[in-house]
Design a protein around this motif. Structure first.
Motif, mmCIF file in Angstrom:
data_model
loop_
_atom_site.group_PDB
_atom_site.id
_atom_site.type_symbol
_atom_site.label_atom_id
_atom_site.label_comp_id
_atom_site.label_asym_id
_atom_site.label_seq_id
_atom_site.Cartn_x
_atom_site.Cartn_y
_atom_site.Cartn_z
ATOM 1 N N SER A 222 0.825 -1.205 0.000
ATOM 2 C CA SER A 222 0.000 0.000 0.000
ATOM 3 C C SER A 222 0.861 1.258 0.000
ATOM 4 O O SER A 222 0.567 2.231 -0.693
ATOM 5 C CB SER A 222 -0.924 0.016 1.221
ATOM 6 O OG SER A 222 -1.874 -1.023 1.134
ATOM 7 N N ARG B 62 -9.221 4.751 0.973
ATOM 8 C CA ARG B 62 -10.160 3.965 1.766
ATOM 9 C C ARG B 62 -11.556 4.564 1.698
ATOM 10 O O ARG B 62 -11.727 5.765 1.511
ATOM 11 C CB ARG B 62 -9.696 3.919 3.223
ATOM 12 C CG ARG B 62 -8.394 3.147 3.421
ATOM 13 C CD ARG B 62 -7.958 3.190 4.864
ATOM 14 N NE ARG B 62 -6.721 2.446 5.061
ATOM 15 C CZ ARG B 62 -6.035 2.445 6.195
ATOM 16 N NH1 ARG B 62 -6.456 3.170 7.217
ATOM 17 N NH2 ARG B 62 -4.928 1.738 6.299
ATOM 18 N N THR C 188 -4.257 7.495 0.811
ATOM 19 C CA THR C 188 -5.199 6.396 0.997
ATOM 20 C C THR C 188 -6.403 6.585 0.095
ATOM 21 O O THR C 188 -6.764 7.695 -0.261
ATOM 22 C CB THR C 188 -5.706 6.326 2.467
ATOM 23 O OG1 THR C 188 -6.424 7.506 2.755
ATOM 24 C CG2 THR C 188 -4.541 6.179 3.435
#
Length: 200
Positions: A93, A103, A101
């Protein structure tokens, strides 16, 4: 028995070139591929492809005598694909996202969970369970390929939503049957569902 002069090593699965051909295809697929699709691509019988898949998985896992690799061959959502090994997710990642990110928000995760367990389900039903409007969140989840439409409710005419193969793949599940059971974690969830249905 060795056949001299053919220039290929043989295994229980087939020739080394057959193993390599299946491996090469698996290296470039963007979504899980079925044994039938692999058999058509490399022009060998499907039953041999299945044996080759088992052999390649054992090689990646280090159970065939070699070292464990940083990648693994997984059977996901009805097909097969190489993935980086889960224990190295943080390192991968960091490289792929460059410190950023992508997410899902807490609202998106909650909405996705409701739909996963109650599908096919309408936005209004999800909103009733969550207690907030979910229109924008559902649109985002559809755009990300995690949700899709599945017709309309015969009574209300509302669009129904279901999770996709991409959803299963992201969670590393083969089917929705592999979702963890809610009842042990959420006592009284059955009562909540009955209340929602009676108020709908």
């Amino acid at each position: 028995m060795n056949q001299a002069g053919d220039g290929q090593e043989h295994s229980a699965a087939g020739t080394s070139s057959e193993l390599a051909a299946v491996e090469a295809v698996l290296m470039v697929v963007e979504e899980p591929v079925t044994p039938a699709e692999l058999a058509a691509a490399v022009d060998i019988p499907e039953h041999r492809v299945q044996v080759i898949l088992d052999e390649l998985k054992a090689e990646a896992d280090g159970t065939a005598g070699g070292r464990e690799r940083g990648y693994e061959l997984r059977e996901i959502a009805g097909g097969w694909r190489y993935y980086s090994r889960l224990r190295y997710a943080e390192q991968v990642s960091a490289f792929v996202l460059g410190g950023q990110t992508s997410r899902l928000s807490q609202a998106a995760l909650e909405t996705l969970a409701v739909i996963a367990y109650r599908q096919p389900v309408s936005r209004s039903s999800v909103a009733a369970i969550r207690g907030v409007n979910v229109d924008g969140v559902v649109r985002t989840l559809v755009q990300r390929g995690l949700l899709d439409t599945a017709g309309t409710d015969p009574v209300t005419g509302a669009t129904l939503y279901v999770t996709t193969g991409e959803f299963l793949e992201r969670l590393g599940l083969d089917s929705l049957e592999d979702l963890p059971k809610l009842s042990p974690h959420l006592p009284g969830v059955e009562d909540l569902e009955e209340n929602v249905e009676s108020s709908a």
